[in-house]
Design an enzyme around this catalytic site. Structure first.
Site, PDB file in Angstrom:
ATOM      1  N   TYR A  44       0.828  -1.211   0.000  1.00 26.53           N
ATOM      2  CA  TYR A  44       0.000   0.000   0.000  1.00 26.53           C
ATOM      3  C   TYR A  44       0.861   1.261   0.000  1.00 26.53           C
ATOM      4  O   TYR A  44       1.896   1.308   0.653  1.00 26.53           O
ATOM      5  CB  TYR A  44      -0.881  -0.001   1.252  1.00 26.53           C
ATOM      6  CG  TYR A  44      -1.770   1.207   1.321  1.00 26.53           C
ATOM      7  CD1 TYR A  44      -2.952   1.248   0.613  1.00 26.53           C
ATOM      8  CD2 TYR A  44      -1.402   2.320   2.067  1.00 26.53           C
ATOM      9  CE1 TYR A  44      -3.765   2.367   0.647  1.00 26.53           C
ATOM     10  CE2 TYR A  44      -2.209   3.444   2.111  1.00 26.53           C
ATOM     11  CZ  TYR A  44      -3.383   3.458   1.393  1.00 26.53           C
ATOM     12  OH  TYR A  44      -4.188   4.570   1.421  1.00 26.53           O
ATOM     13  N   TRP A  82       1.077   5.719  -1.591  1.00 28.26           N
ATOM     14  CA  TRP A  82       0.755   6.749  -2.584  1.00 28.26           C
ATOM     15  C   TRP A  82       1.737   6.805  -3.739  1.00 28.26           C
ATOM     16  O   TRP A  82       1.412   7.323  -4.806  1.00 28.26           O
ATOM     17  CB  TRP A  82       0.698   8.110  -1.890  1.00 28.26           C
ATOM     18  CG  TRP A  82      -0.692   8.461  -1.501  1.00 28.26           C
ATOM     19  CD1 TRP A  82      -1.411   7.903  -0.476  1.00 28.26           C
ATOM     20  CD2 TRP A  82      -1.533   9.418  -2.136  1.00 28.26           C
ATOM     21  NE1 TRP A  82      -2.652   8.472  -0.449  1.00 28.26           N
ATOM     22  CE2 TRP A  82      -2.759   9.409  -1.445  1.00 28.26           C
ATOM     23  CE3 TRP A  82      -1.383  10.298  -3.201  1.00 28.26           C
ATOM     24  CZ2 TRP A  82      -3.820  10.235  -1.795  1.00 28.26           C
ATOM     25  CZ3 TRP A  82      -2.445  11.115  -3.545  1.00 28.26           C
ATOM     26  CH2 TRP A  82      -3.644  11.076  -2.853  1.00 28.26           C
TER      27      TRP A  82
HETATM   28  P1  PGD Z   1       3.611   8.025   1.780  1.00 27.49           P
HETATM   29  O1  PGD Z   1       4.404   8.860   2.710  1.00 27.49           O
HETATM   30  O2  PGD Z   1       2.921   8.717   0.647  1.00 27.49           O
HETATM   31  O3  PGD Z   1       2.543   7.292   2.699  1.00 27.49           O
HETATM   32  O4  PGD Z   1       0.565   6.156   3.584  1.00 27.49           O
HETATM   33  P2  PGD Z   1       1.641   6.024   2.402  1.00 27.49           P
HETATM   34  O5  PGD Z   1       2.418   4.785   2.654  1.00 27.49           O
HETATM   35  O6  PGD Z   1       0.969   6.178   1.094  1.00 27.49           O
HETATM   36  O7  PGD Z   1       4.518   6.846   1.223  1.00 27.49           O
HETATM   37  C1  PGD Z   1       4.835   6.686  -0.099  1.00 27.49           C
HETATM   38  C2  PGD Z   1       6.269   6.217  -0.179  1.00 27.49           C
HETATM   39  O8  PGD Z   1       6.553   5.916  -1.538  1.00 27.49           O
HETATM   40  C3  PGD Z   1       7.279   7.265   0.256  1.00 27.49           C
HETATM   41  O9  PGD Z   1       8.170   6.720   1.199  1.00 27.49           O
HETATM   42  C4  PGD Z   1       8.015   7.639  -1.044  1.00 27.49           C
HETATM   43  O10 PGD Z   1       9.373   7.940  -0.857  1.00 27.49           O
HETATM   44  C5  PGD Z   1       7.847   6.383  -1.880  1.00 27.49           C
HETATM   45  N1  PGD Z   1       7.856   6.620  -3.330  1.00 27.49           N
HETATM   46  C6  PGD Z   1       7.396   7.699  -3.996  1.00 27.49           C
HETATM   47  N2  PGD Z   1       7.542   7.509  -5.327  1.00 27.49           N
HETATM   48  C7  PGD Z   1       8.100   6.294  -5.500  1.00 27.49           C
HETATM   49  C8  PGD Z   1       8.469   5.529  -6.650  1.00 27.49           C
HETATM   50  O11 PGD Z   1       8.298   5.944  -7.777  1.00 27.49           O
HETATM   51  N3  PGD Z   1       8.994   4.301  -6.431  1.00 27.49           N
HETATM   52  C9  PGD Z   1       9.185   3.801  -5.189  1.00 27.49           C
HETATM   53  N4  PGD Z   1       9.689   2.567  -5.089  1.00 27.49           N
HETATM   54  N5  PGD Z   1       8.847   4.509  -4.077  1.00 27.49           N
HETATM   55  C10 PGD Z   1       8.303   5.733  -4.235  1.00 27.49           C
HETATM   56  C11 PGD Z   1      -0.437   7.079   3.545  1.00 27.49           C
HETATM   57  C12 PGD Z   1      -1.586   6.609   4.462  1.00 27.49           C
HETATM   58  O12 PGD Z   1      -1.262   6.884   5.825  1.00 27.49           O
HETATM   59  C13 PGD Z   1      -2.862   7.226   4.126  1.00 27.49           C
HETATM   60  S1  PGD Z   1      -3.326   7.320   2.462  1.00 27.49           S
HETATM   61  C14 PGD Z   1      -3.729   7.645   5.071  1.00 27.49           C
HETATM   62  S2  PGD Z   1      -5.157   8.499   4.638  1.00 27.49           S
HETATM   63  C15 PGD Z   1      -3.565   7.353   6.495  1.00 27.49           C
HETATM   64  N6  PGD Z   1      -3.745   8.472   7.332  1.00 27.49           N
HETATM   65  C16 PGD Z   1      -3.426   8.372   8.622  1.00 27.49           C
HETATM   66  C17 PGD Z   1      -4.037   9.168   9.649  1.00 27.49           C
HETATM   67  O13 PGD Z   1      -4.919  10.001   9.403  1.00 27.49           O
HETATM   68  N7  PGD Z   1      -3.608   9.006  10.922  1.00 27.49           N
HETATM   69  C18 PGD Z   1      -2.680   8.103  11.255  1.00 27.49           C
HETATM   70  N8  PGD Z   1      -2.300   7.981  12.528  1.00 27.49           N
HETATM   71  N9  PGD Z   1      -2.093   7.340  10.303  1.00 27.49           N
HETATM   72  C19 PGD Z   1      -2.446   7.434   9.021  1.00 27.49           C
HETATM   73  N10 PGD Z   1      -1.836   6.627   8.094  1.00 27.49           N
HETATM   74  C20 PGD Z   1      -2.309   6.535   6.736  1.00 27.49           C
END
Ligand code: PGD
Length: 767
Positions: free
Chosen positions: A116, A118
């Site tokens: 999972y 973004w």
């Molecule tokens: P990101 O920080 O976007 O968080 O959780 P998610 O895991 O989506 O992580 C994406 C990762 O992908 C980053 O580390 C980035 O460096 C890496 N990345 C970006 N581009 C690339 C690529 O092209 N290739 C590779 N291999 N890696 C890449 C988000 C999630 O967190 C979400 S959607 C929600 S809504 C939740 N919200 C909450 C919340 O409200 N409260 C708490 N306590 N926790 C939450 N967690 C959830």
């Protein structure tokens, strides 16, 4: 920061989840400019320049020393060990061999590839699509995850009670309708601009602020229900009802109770368009349990005065009311209830399906809600078919890894957790998104092998056995597209790959070659050839509509293509209102289900057959503890580019900033700018504190996304010195129905931190 190659002084188009932009290398520095047509650009773009060549980037493939020396297997040393650099060929041989071993001895059902996250905006290099395609087409399947951390509860309950979840959020009340028609917007949890500033696949114009400004200028009243005043922008001129977090369902019940007891509810609408109202009404009026859900009942639960609740209900009667419920509300225990009850409130007001009225579930939660859909299909990389087929609800990962073979309930089924040996992640950061991170560390210690593709040394990468450096979006060509934004963007390469970083596509192509399935994965195409191929779908869509369909080269040269959009027609709920017999909702009854026989038949105490107030397990004790709202950050997307300048500038003394009411601070001897320790039985983290009266007393707010930074990783429950709230959040599903993430709300103690301030090492590469 300097670049010795690829100096591109011309500004080239590119895109990100947080906005379309152009970028150029000027005198060795990356310069980023928002898209000229964006009326309210997102400042998060300014994380890019410092992030591009930051020391937190991963320079070369790395393998954990303990895994190399002792081989695959459960290991508590994950996250504590050091790493050994390895050449690409050698590491791909090693990983190819490990994938074969797992598949031959345990089958694809031993691989968790939910992965999972973004990831990045481009539709081809989208890491989730790449990893799922690889596991399906080149490996033979995997255990997947379903639903999202964003909307885990809503996406499961909505199909039972209202209809298609995707349509509810993406084909319903638009911002244009709010600007033109709404008289009252009753926003439970608000509609914070920081959330709408982001849209998966890219966004070329941020319209929300302008729409709220226009609505307000026309006389529309915005009412914010929630503990944080900042959850609606100033432009909305909102009235603030600061309820106790997690009590919105009780407040909505009391609003409907007032409407019913004063004869203000729309009986005709309820009879024609809903099913099960009489069963619910018994509960509402207390004929089933002796407790009417009236304003006097709700006042002590919600912290809102009974007379204020009654007055609000009367004010809603007879007006064009839009009820919105933020995703945040359902990211908590019993998160299904406010989603369902919001619909019942909108139905009791008789507003569902009217322009600018009814139920705008999650409007403002993300940039592609409340907009018109594109009329042509976008580029989409096929993920192939998962022949294995097993899955878990996404937020149950730690339960799965810790309890293989045990059963759990989900959406009316009893399911069994699989026995996972290898976890493969690309494009997500579970040490950001999951709850109770100390428990997650134990869970990851159980597997044989953890593989991570990452651009930077996140805590997830640090806990991996095999770490493969991925390129950042700026370092590759792609197509930016979101289903509800009219601008398709030719994402040009802005900079060469960092050090030895490779595209996820190239990594998976190399692995599939080793597995003997390269053709199935690549179909013989280079990355550029894939862009041509994916573009053809949109081109055909344009042709089908008789519109000019530029050749790929023309699109690439122009940098963008404006797409036609569908009409703003109110979607299925408008059609349903106009003719419910010809346009029934896709629920079991074809109506809005106020009582749902299907859900009642599941017999779950945690989600009965009609919306109900179900008190949470954890509540603050008298005096000592506070509600923690762990919401989305304003200066980065989730944890992405937390090391970028814009994100760093929002920290104090290097730590994430928590907001607290001066009254709560005074009771604890805390001053503005102090470092505080937030803790409970699960763990503890530090944060800097900002005192504000824009938060309800009894509540502390700490955004997610500060990278997990354990003071001593060798401890079982180390202090996170940086401010990641997920060390204290509870790892439990919303209910047995949806098993969604409950990370938004928890209970903590807060004290002033008086010890020696530990250094922040989150952005330093590991040894
Ligand atoms: P990101 O920080 O976007 O968080 O959780 P998610 O895991 O989506 O992580 C994406 C990762 O992908 C980053 O580390 C980035 O460096 C890496 N990345 C970006 N581009 C690339 C690529 O092209 N290739 C590779 N291999 N890696 C890449 C988000 C999630 O967190 C979400 S959607 C929600 S809504 C939740 N919200 C909450 C919340 O409200 N409260 C708490 N306590 N926790 C939450 N967690 C959830």
């Amino acid at each position: 920061m300097s670049f010795d190659t690829h100096e591109t002084s011309a500004f080239r188009p590119h895109s990100s989840h947080w906005g379309v932009f152009t970028a150029a290398m000027r005198d060795g520095e990356l310069v980023v400019r928002p898209h000229a047509g964006d009326s309210d650009p997102n400042a998060i773009l300014q994380n890019f320049p410092t992030a591009l060549r930051h020391r937190a980037r991963i320079a070369q493939p790395m393998v954990r020393r303990g895994w190399l020396e002792r081989g695959p297997g459960p290991d508590r040393a994950r996250g504590r060990d050091d790493f050994v650099p390895m050449a690409w060929d050698a590491v791909l041989d090693l990983l190819g061999g490990e994938l074969r071993r797992i598949r031959d001895s345990h089958g694809p059902g031993a691989v968790f590839g939910g992965s999972y996250g973004w990831a990045s905006a481009g539709r081809f290099h989208h890491a989730q699509s790449q990893i799922h395609r690889f596991l399906n087409c080149a490996f033979g399947g995997y255990v997947a995850s379903v639903n999202s951390y964003s909307s885990g509860a809503a996406s499961v309950i909505v199909p039972h009670v209202l209809g298609e979840y995707e349509k509810l959020t993406k084909h319903n009340v638009t911002w244009d309708q709010v600007a033109q028609h709404s008289e009252v917007v009753l926003a439970f949890g608000g509609m914070a601009l920081k959330n709408a500033m982001v849209a998966g696949g890219g966004i070329s114009d941020h319209v929300e602020r302008g729409a709220m400004r226009s609505a307000r200028a026309r006389g529309c009243e915005f009412i914010l229900v929630g503990p944080l005043r900042s959850d609606l922008p100033e432009e909305a001129g909102a009235e603030w009802i600061a309820n106790i977090p997690g009590t919105d369902t009780a407040l909505m019940l009391a609003l409907v109770h007032t409407l019913v007891s004063e004869g203000l509810h729309d009986r005709a609408f309820l009879e024609r368009f809903t099913t099960g109202w009489p069963v619910f009404e018994h509960y509402l009026l207390g004929t089933t349990d002796g407790q009417p859900k009236n304003a006097a009942w709700a006042a002590p639960i919600t912290g809102v005065a009974a007379e204020a609740i009654r007055a609000l209900a009367r004010r809603l009667h007879g007006r064009r009311v839009l009820v919105t419920v933020a995703h945040a509300l359902q990211r908590a225990e019993h998160g299904e209830q406010p989603v369902w009850m919001g619909a019942v409130l909108a139905a009791a007001l008789g507003q569902v399906g009217l322009p600018g009225g009814g139920y705008g579930y999650a409007l403002g939660a993300i940039g592609y809600y409340g907009r018109r859909a594109n009329a042509v299909p976008g580029p989409t990389l096929s993920q192939g078919r998962n022949r294995h087929g097993n899955y878990i609800p996404v937020a149950r990962i730690a339960d799965m890894l810790l309890n293989p073979g045990t059963t759990y309930r989900y959406n009316g089924q009893t399911r069994t957790y699989p026995d996972i040996r290898l976890v493969y992640w690309a494009g997500g950061n579970p040490f950001h998104h999951h709850q109770d991170l100390n428990r997650l560390r134990q869970a990851f210690a159980q597997v044989d092998t953890l593989v991570v593709h990452e651009q930077a040394w996140t805590a997830t990468a640090r806990h991996a056995d095999i770490v493969l450096p991925a390129t950042m979006t700026l370092e590759r060509e792609d197509i930016g597209y979101s289903s509800h934004d009219p601008l398709m963007v030719a994402m040009h390469r802005i900079a060469p790959p960092y050090a030895e970083a490779r595209d996820d596509y190239d990594i998976f192509a190399g692995l599939s070659r080793r597995l003997g399935t390269e053709e199935a994965f690549t179909e013989g195409r280079t990355a550029r050839e894939w862009l041509h191929h994916l573009y053809a779908r949109t081109q055909q869509g344009l042709r089908d509509l008789g519109l000019p369909a530029p050749a790929f080269e023309e699109f690439w040269e122009a940098g963008r293509l404006r797409l036609p959009q569908a009409a703003d027609d109110g979607g299925p709920w408008r059609a349903f209102r106009e003719d419910p017999d010809s346009n029934p909702l896709p629920t079991a009854s074809g109506r809005i289900e106020v009582f749902c026989a299907t859900i009642a038949g599941f017999n779950e105490a945690s989600c009965p057959g009609h919306p109900a107030w179900l008190p949470p397990i954890e509540v603050p004790g008298p005096g000592a503890s506070l509600h923690l709202v762990a919401n989305q950050p304003a200066t980065r997307l989730h944890s992405q580019l937390d090391f970028g300048a814009h994100s760093l500038a929002s920290k104090r003394r290097g730590r994430e900033v928590a907001a607290m009411h001066p009254q709560d601070a005074a009771e604890r001897g805390i001053n503005d700018g102090d470092i505080i320790r937030l803790y409970n039985l699960r763990g503890a983290c530090l944060a800097a504190v900002r005192l504000t009266t824009d938060i309800r007393p009894g509540v502390v707010q700490l955004a997610t996304g500060a990278w997990y930074d354990p003071a001593d990783p060798h401890e079982d429950r180390p202090l996170c010195v940086h401010g990641n709230p997920n060390v204290v959040t509870r790892d439990a599903g919303t209910s047995a129905l949806a098993q969604g993430c409950t990370g938004q709300l928890t209970v903590v103690e807060v004290e002033r931190f008086t010890g020696n301030l530990p250094p922040i090492r989150a952005f330093d590469p590991p040894a």
